[in-house]
Design a protein around this motif. Structure first.
Motif, PDB file in Angstrom:
ATOM      1  N   GLN A  79       0.705  -1.291   0.126  1.00 30.18           N
ATOM      2  CA  GLN A  79      -0.059   0.119  -0.064  1.00 30.18           C
ATOM      3  C   GLN A  79       0.851   1.351   0.005  1.00 30.18           C
ATOM      4  N   ALA A  80       1.943   1.061   0.591  1.00 31.15           N
ATOM      5  CA  ALA A  80       3.066   2.335   0.330  1.00 31.15           C
ATOM      6  C   ALA A  80       3.845   2.421  -0.890  1.00 31.15           C
ATOM      7  N   GLY A  81       3.414   1.366  -1.700  1.00 30.51           N
ATOM      8  CA  GLY A  81       4.087   1.608  -3.205  1.00 30.51           C
ATOM      9  C   GLY A  81       5.593   1.014  -2.972  1.00 30.51           C
ATOM     10  N   ASP A  82       6.138   0.315  -2.187  1.00 27.03           N
ATOM     11  CA  ASP A  82       7.365  -0.378  -2.242  1.00 27.03           C
ATOM     12  C   ASP A  82       7.456  -1.034  -3.689  1.00 27.03           C
ATOM     13  N   THR A  83       8.602  -0.615  -4.190  1.00 27.54           N
ATOM     14  CA  THR A  83       8.541  -1.115  -5.610  1.00 27.54           C
ATOM     15  C   THR A  83       8.854  -2.645  -5.599  1.00 27.54           C
ATOM     16  N   ARG A  84       9.560  -3.056  -4.571  1.00 30.90           N
ATOM     17  CA  ARG A  84       9.841  -4.564  -4.670  1.00 30.90           C
ATOM     18  C   ARG A  84       8.730  -5.420  -4.550  1.00 30.90           C
ATOM     19  N   VAL A  85       7.721  -5.066  -3.553  1.00 32.21           N
ATOM     20  CA  VAL A  85       6.617  -5.938  -3.140  1.00 32.21           C
ATOM     21  C   VAL A  85       5.705  -5.503  -4.451  1.00 32.21           C
ATOM     22  N   LEU A  86       5.482  -4.384  -5.036  1.00 31.68           N
ATOM     23  CA  LEU A  86       4.735  -3.927  -5.770  1.00 31.68           C
ATOM     24  C   LEU A  86       5.148  -4.880  -7.296  1.00 31.68           C
ATOM     25  N   ALA A  87       6.421  -5.085  -7.474  1.00 26.44           N
ATOM     26  CA  ALA A  87       6.737  -5.851  -8.546  1.00 26.44           C
ATOM     27  C   ALA A  87       6.157  -7.478  -8.548  1.00 26.44           C
ATOM     28  N   LEU A  88       6.383  -7.875  -7.158  1.00 23.64           N
ATOM     29  CA  LEU A  88       5.781  -9.265  -7.004  1.00 23.64           C
ATOM     30  C   LEU A  88       4.314  -9.027  -7.270  1.00 23.64           C
ATOM     31  N   TRP A  89       3.664  -8.187  -6.751  1.00 23.93           N
ATOM     32  CA  TRP A  89       2.116  -8.162  -7.220  1.00 23.93           C
ATOM     33  C   TRP A  89       1.749  -7.873  -8.598  1.00 23.93           C
ATOM     34  N   GLU A  90       2.509  -7.146  -9.368  1.00 20.22           N
ATOM     35  CA  GLU A  90       2.206  -6.928 -10.769  1.00 20.22           C
ATOM     36  C   GLU A  90       2.445  -8.274 -11.261  1.00 20.22           C
ATOM     37  N   ARG A  91       3.509  -9.135 -10.946  1.00 18.88           N
ATOM     38  CA  ARG A  91       3.729 -10.457 -11.603  1.00 18.88           C
ATOM     39  C   ARG A  91       2.396 -11.336 -11.194  1.00 18.88           C
ATOM     40  N   PHE A  92       2.202 -11.311  -9.948  1.00 20.15           N
ATOM     41  CA  PHE A  92       1.013 -12.313  -9.575  1.00 20.15           C
ATOM     42  C   PHE A  92      -0.460 -11.686 -10.294  1.00 20.15           C
ATOM     43  N   ARG A  93      -0.485 -10.400 -10.552  1.00 20.62           N
ATOM     44  CA  ARG A  93      -1.605  -9.966 -11.406  1.00 20.62           C
ATOM     45  C   ARG A  93      -1.567 -10.453 -12.718  1.00 20.62           C
ATOM     46  N   GLU A  94      -0.491 -10.216 -13.242  1.00 19.04           N
ATOM     47  CA  GLU A  94      -0.324 -10.606 -14.887  1.00 19.04           C
ATOM     48  C   GLU A  94      -0.832 -11.956 -15.124  1.00 19.04           C
ATOM     49  N   ILE A  95      -0.124 -12.768 -14.317  1.00 21.91           N
ATOM     50  CA  ILE A  95      -0.581 -14.360 -14.409  1.00 21.91           C
ATOM     51  C   ILE A  95      -1.923 -14.622 -14.173  1.00 21.91           C
ATOM     52  N   SER A  96      -2.374 -14.180 -13.033  1.00 22.10           N
ATOM     53  CA  SER A  96      -3.889 -14.337 -12.620  1.00 22.10           C
ATOM     54  C   SER A  96      -4.641 -13.877 -14.050  1.00 22.10           C
ATOM     55  N   LEU A  97      -4.472 -12.455 -14.432  1.00 25.48           N
ATOM     56  CA  LEU A  97      -5.289 -12.204 -15.571  1.00 25.48           C
ATOM     57  C   LEU A  97      -4.982 -13.073 -16.925  1.00 25.48           C
ATOM     58  N   ALA A  98      -3.915 -13.600 -17.013  1.00 29.82           N
ATOM     59  CA  ALA A  98      -3.704 -14.484 -18.191  1.00 29.82           C
ATOM     60  C   ALA A  98      -4.745 -15.857 -17.907  1.00 29.82           C
ATOM     61  N   HIS A  99      -4.870 -16.178 -16.793  1.00 24.04           N
ATOM     62  CA  HIS A  99      -5.754 -17.163 -16.357  1.00 24.04           C
ATOM     63  C   HIS A  99      -7.113 -16.859 -16.944  1.00 24.04           C
ATOM     64  N   CYS A 100      -7.546 -15.696 -16.507  1.00 24.17           N
ATOM     65  CA  CYS A 100      -8.879 -15.279 -17.017  1.00 24.17           C
ATOM     66  C   CYS A 100      -8.796 -14.926 -18.632  1.00 24.17           C
ATOM     67  N   ASN A 101      -8.050 -14.341 -19.132  1.00 23.42           N
ATOM     68  CA  ASN A 101      -7.938 -14.263 -20.687  1.00 23.42           C
ATOM     69  C   ASN A 101      -8.241 -15.557 -21.197  1.00 23.42           C
ATOM     70  N   ALA A 102      -7.612 -16.535 -20.840  1.00 28.93           N
ATOM     71  CA  ALA A 102      -7.724 -17.791 -21.534  1.00 28.93           C
ATOM     72  C   ALA A 102      -9.183 -18.279 -21.309  1.00 28.93           C
ATOM     73  N   VAL A 103      -9.749 -18.052 -20.167  1.00 31.08           N
ATOM     74  CA  VAL A 103     -11.382 -18.378 -20.096  1.00 31.08           C
ATOM     75  C   VAL A 103     -12.122 -17.667 -21.232  1.00 31.08           C
ATOM     76  N   TYR A 104     -11.937 -16.336 -21.167  1.00 30.35           N
ATOM     77  CA  TYR A 104     -12.561 -15.472 -22.032  1.00 30.35           C
ATOM     78  C   TYR A 104     -12.644 -15.880 -23.607  1.00 30.35           C
ATOM     79  N   LYS A 105     -11.300 -16.360 -23.916  1.00 25.81           N
ATOM     80  CA  LYS A 105     -10.935 -16.571 -25.162  1.00 25.81           C
ATOM     81  C   LYS A 105     -11.804 -17.795 -25.518  1.00 25.81           C
ATOM     82  N   GLN A 106     -11.632 -19.041 -24.641  1.00 26.76           N
ATOM     83  CA  GLN A 106     -12.319 -20.324 -24.974  1.00 26.76           C
ATOM     84  C   GLN A 106     -13.840 -19.958 -24.746  1.00 26.76           C
ATOM     85  N   LEU A 107     -14.265 -18.881 -24.008  1.00 21.53           N
ATOM     86  CA  LEU A 107     -15.611 -18.391 -24.122  1.00 21.53           C
ATOM     87  C   LEU A 107     -16.346 -17.712 -25.239  1.00 21.53           C
TER      88      LEU A 107
END
Ligand code: ARG
Length: 572
Positions: free
Chosen positions: A217-245
């Protein structure tokens, strides 16, 4: 103007002519062929109010009802209904006019900006069946509004912020020392479970996780980078479903909770300035007199916890303001589970009280019921776990593949796979969309994949029948005149001409099941027409006219199914 509006307008004029200018003509499509095509049902209410004889009143209305060139027959039925049968030439001309229009006559006079909040899974976990309905219903509604000429802005309000992301990023950091993020997050469900176990069992890890929340929440770059990676991979899972649907959702439509983070403090400040905030046990609360509990106490809408943290409710206020101020929405549809009904009523109330949105913006919760298993309990796997969407869709395709193979064993395997995909996904979507969205519905493979009844395969099959007619027809005159001689031709043409009013109803009531019921009726009427009226064996102008009816039906079917996000096939 739609047929319905046209008749209603003329009926209103007739009521006005006999001195009741504000009567509701209550025009409806006739429920049975013997009642004509439309019924004017407003006479009874007026008669009751005036203590007049309804049949006499109906006779007077009829004397002033000007449907010249529109109706071929008008009669009074029952206690005072006026039955309207449309003239064949008029109907034919309506069908042709619709066919000449890109929007099949369903374009709106004034385009609105419609924001659709749809899908919106929580990225901490894999998408599950609960988000399936929001995705499918939201996609269909967005397509309908777009087709009618509105500006549609899709908002995938994903859950990508909040305390659990401290735990998840801390766990990802641990895992990444031994494997790459893609592999660690290969199965989000397992990843989440393991992180949770670590959190519950190891106090040191729990402390780290809490520290990560603060840093995130304070915008620490290292934690933010981890969060961004997590988010990106999660979104890729969603996009796979959207594509299939086959759902129209991309990363551009993602406007997650995190996007509003910087605005949350401002939301709280603004509520305070407006005098809406009260401190209650250390938390910042808006008390709502509009929502009282059984004891008569006003509901507490919490926007900031006693530890300073913000909530889902704070984010939704920021989102409402953004949708008004930045997106300039005229109407916002929140396609979200019915269980969040109270939450949205409160969001809308607070947003309006605080002046976060214009008075004339329309904020609508578009609720839907729960997807149930055949045992009438919420849909689960055999072992009682949540069903993953990817697995569900794979099963749909494999069941459809067996079905296609049994019907058409001679087709090449690749063709059968492709057909199975369209049929399987179409069946899942249609079974969902065909029920009124607010009711819970039973997920049942057999009925959704049936070729009989109100199902996607039935409609897709109806389309292939028409496609096959055109394969045999030779050259066709695309501009042939329509002659509606037979009752089955009239009935089919009427359904075709009703497409615009149908879409209007879907948009007004945000209810795609009306479109399903309509398409089913259209296909049924086509079937009756095809049984009663030879097409390929007829000749001259009759043949040309009937082929044109076939073409209009095919186009309306494929357009309608397309608006539900379902494809058609040339053969199956
Ligand atoms: N992520 C939420 C859930 O899964 C749904 C969000 C719906 N949209 C909104 N603006 N609150 O329950």
């Amino acid at each position: 103007m739609t047929l319905l509006q046209l008749i209603a307008q003329r009926a209103s004029a007739a009521f006005a002519a006999i001195g009741v200018p504000d009567a509701n003509p209550a025009v409806q499509p006739a429920s049975k062929p013997e009642f004509g095509d439309y019924q004017i049902n407003g006479v009874m209410a007026v008669a009751k109010a005036q203590k007049a004889n309804p049949r006499e009143l109906a006779t007077r209305v009829l004397e002033h009802l000007d449907l010249r060139g529109i109706a071929s027959k008008l009669d009074i039925a029952g206690p005072g209904f006026i039955n309207v049968t449309l003239a064949d030439e008029f109907l034919a001309q309506r069908v042709i006019a619709g066919q000449q229009d890109l929007r099949l006559g369903a374009g709106v006079a004034h385009a609105a900006t419609v924001v659709v909040d749809l899908s919106s899974p929580n990225l901490a976990k894999e998408m599950h069946v609960g988000h399936l309905r929001s995705t499918i219903i939201g996609d269909a509604l967005a397509r309908v509004f777009e087709f009618m000429g509105n500006k549609v802005i899709r908002q995938n309000h994903v859950g990508d912020w909040g305390t659990q992301f401290g735990m998840l990023t801390a766990y990802l950091f641990e895992q990444e020392t031994s494997k790459p993020a893609e592999i660690a997050l290969h199965d989000l469900e397992t990843f989440y479970r393991e992180a949770k176990t670590r959190f519950d069992e190891d106090p040191a890890f729990a402390d780290t996780a809490r520290d990560y929340v603060v840093r995130l929440q304070a915008g620490d770059t290292r934690v933010l980078a981890l969060w961004e990676r997590f988010r990106e991979i999660s979104l890729a899972h969603c996009n796979a479903v959207y594509k299939q649907l086959g759902v129209k959702l991309t990363d551009d439509d993602v406007m997650g909770e995190s996007a509003y983070n910087d605005d949350l403090a401002q939301v709280v400040t603004d509520l305070r300035t407006k005098g809406l905030l009260t401190e209650s046990q250390g938390a910042q609360v808006v008390f709502l007199d509009e929502f009282r509990n059984k004891e008569g106490e006003p509901a507490a809408y919490i926007v900031q916890k006693n530890d300073g943290g913000y909530l889902y409710s704070t984010t939704d206020l920021a989102a409402a303001r953004y949708r008004d101020h930045v997106l300039h929405a005229d109407r916002v549809l929140y396609v979200v589970d019915a269980r969040q009904g109270l939450h949205f009523q409160q969001v809308f109330t607070v947003a309006r009280k605080a002046g976060f949105v214009r008075d004339d913006i329309v904020l609508e919760h578009v609720p839907f019921g729960t997807m149930m298993g055949k045992d009438n309990k919420p849909f689960k796997t055999r072992s009682g776990g949540t069903v993953k969407l990817v697995e569900l869709l794979e099963e749909a395709e494999s069941r459809a593949f067996d079905l296609v193979t049994s019907k058409n064993p001679d087709l090449a395997e690749a063709t059968r796979r492709q057909i199975a995909r369209t049929v399987g996904i179409g069946a899942v979507k249609y079974a969902d969309l065909a029920k009124h969205r607010t009711s819970d519905y039973v997920f049942d493979w057999e009925s959704m994949l049936s070729f009989e009844g109100n199902t996607a395969p039935y409609l897709q099959y109806a389309y292939t029948r028409i496609a096959s007619i055109f394969r045999q027809a030779g050259t066709v005159d695309a501009n042939a005149e329509l002659h509606l001689a037979e009752p089955a031709e009239h009935a089919l043409a009427l359904a075709l001409a009703q497409f615009p009013e149908l879409l209007q109803q879907v948009a007004a009531e945000t209810a795609p099941h009306f479109l399903c019921a309509y398409l089913y009726q259209l296909a049924t009427r086509f079937s009756r027409f095809y049984d009663a009226c030879p097409v390929l064996k007829s000749e001259g102008a009759t043949r040309a006219s009937r082929l044109r009816l076939c073409a209009a039906t095919a186009r309306t079917l494929s357009t309608g199914l397309g608006l539900l996000g379902i494809d058609v096939l040339e053969e199956m």
